[in-house]
Motif scaffolding. Sequence first.
Motif, PDB file in Angstrom:
ATOM      1  N   SER A  27      10.182  32.208  49.436  1.00  0.00           N
ATOM      2  CA  SER A  27       9.646  30.913  49.059  1.00  0.00           C
ATOM      3  C   SER A  27      10.673  29.824  49.343  1.00  0.00           C
ATOM      4  N   PRO A  29      11.836  26.229  47.712  1.00  0.00           N
ATOM      5  CA  PRO A  29      11.654  25.445  46.477  1.00  0.00           C
ATOM      6  C   PRO A  29      10.800  24.207  46.711  1.00  0.00           C
ATOM      7  N   GLU A  30       9.945  23.884  45.739  1.00  0.00           N
ATOM      8  CA  GLU A  30       9.018  22.777  45.900  1.00  0.00           C
ATOM      9  C   GLU A  30       9.741  21.466  46.194  1.00  0.00           C
ATOM     10  N   ALA A  31      10.868  21.244  45.525  1.00  0.00           N
ATOM     11  CA  ALA A  31      11.617  20.005  45.752  1.00  0.00           C
ATOM     12  C   ALA A  31      12.124  19.925  47.187  1.00  0.00           C
ATOM     13  N   GLY A  33      10.708  21.435  49.786  1.00  0.00           N
ATOM     14  CA  GLY A  33       9.541  21.213  50.623  1.00  0.00           C
ATOM     15  C   GLY A  33       9.118  19.750  50.645  1.00  0.00           C
ATOM     16  N   LYS A  34       9.159  19.094  49.484  1.00  0.00           N
ATOM     17  CA  LYS A  34       8.810  17.674  49.430  1.00  0.00           C
ATOM     18  C   LYS A  34       9.810  16.821  50.197  1.00  0.00           C
ATOM     19  N   ASP A 209       7.263  27.009  55.431  1.00  0.00           N
ATOM     20  CA  ASP A 209       6.741  26.758  54.095  1.00  0.00           C
ATOM     21  C   ASP A 209       5.225  26.603  54.124  1.00  0.00           C
ATOM     22  N   VAL A 213       2.357  28.682  52.073  1.00  0.00           N
ATOM     23  CA  VAL A 213       1.399  28.013  51.184  1.00  0.00           C
ATOM     24  C   VAL A 213      -0.033  28.262  51.639  1.00  0.00           C
ATOM     25  N   ARG A 216      -1.146  31.939  51.029  1.00  0.00           N
ATOM     26  CA  ARG A 216      -1.319  32.223  49.604  1.00  0.00           C
ATOM     27  C   ARG A 216      -2.535  31.503  49.042  1.00  0.00           C
ATOM     28  N   ARG A 217      -2.788  30.282  49.529  1.00  0.00           N
ATOM     29  CA  ARG A 217      -3.976  29.551  49.097  1.00  0.00           C
ATOM     30  C   ARG A 217      -5.243  30.298  49.503  1.00  0.00           C
ATOM     31  N   ILE A 270      -3.101  16.188  51.708  1.00  0.00           N
ATOM     32  CA  ILE A 270      -2.132  15.464  50.883  1.00  0.00           C
ATOM     33  C   ILE A 270      -2.780  14.196  50.325  1.00  0.00           C
TER      34      ILE A 270
END
Length: 321
Positions: A27, A29-31, A33-34, A209, A213, A216-217, A270
């Motif tokens: 994975s 991390p979300e931060a 990725g943003k 990433d 995502v 998994r979605r 988004i």
Amino acid sequence: MTATLLSPMVLFFALGVLAALARSDLSIPEAVGKAIAIYLMIAIGLKGGVAVAAEGVGSDLAIAAALGLVLSAALPLPAYWLGRKFAGQSATDAASIAAHYGSVSVVTFVAGAEALSLAGLQASGYMVAVLALMETPAIIVGLLLARRAAGTVELGKGGLLHEALFNGSVVLLVGSFLIGMTIGKDGFVQIAPVFEAAFRGILCLFLLDMGLVAARRLRDTRSLSLRLLTMAIALPLLNGVAGVFLASMVGLEPSNAAAMGILAASASYIAVPAAMRIALPQANAGTSLAMSLGVTFPFNVTLGIPLYILLAVEIAETWKP
């Protein structure tokens, strides 16, 4: 097409998909990725603005912008009809799907721009402005389609229009584009090592990433019927072909016609979900997001983009004077 499918960006996306399907604990991390997403939007906006500063604002920009606005407003209509008549969705859910498939995906555009480069083509910088323009009309059309089911929606400050016009992706794209136009090539030299030299490597990380995502979605959702899955592949194909064909008809260069097809084929995951959360909170967000991110995005990155580029080149060759 082979060069695109075997490019580092697509291969990293495939790695993410395979890791997710294998239920790996890999994975990002979300931060992080943003932060990568912010970097990509700034980079593509800057480079587009610099290109327009060098080329100047001409009739091609006006034509492409007008076509982009028309497509963004028109493409939700067949998506809504299919959602209602073919997939049996409620008016609200069909309107949400329609808004997703009329708006655009920044990341799909970025991947398409890289695919064009690999094919020896280069979309004009002004296509970034077209990208920004195509974010909003589909959201408004989707809301209008759902008006009977959703009731009255406040469009003023703090409402749908504010969310559509001032969401983060639009602000970053438009702002970076204007900065690029202001500084031009000479000013961009100072920051080129960050926003040009490192661009493809960071795009590989982002697509890794996105692969994780998206898979998994799709794996975790229980809301996609066979008909919705069919729509998630048919809509980008139909929209992409329409975009390429119409752009070629109005005289855009093959690279820009392909870019228009890529924009028309992409589906937002988004800007539109954020806007729909305010405008249509009763819509099933999981369905629209699973379609756009779990099915359409992987399809476009692996197969759709090469097809749109090939079509644009073939049309140009066929109609060459």
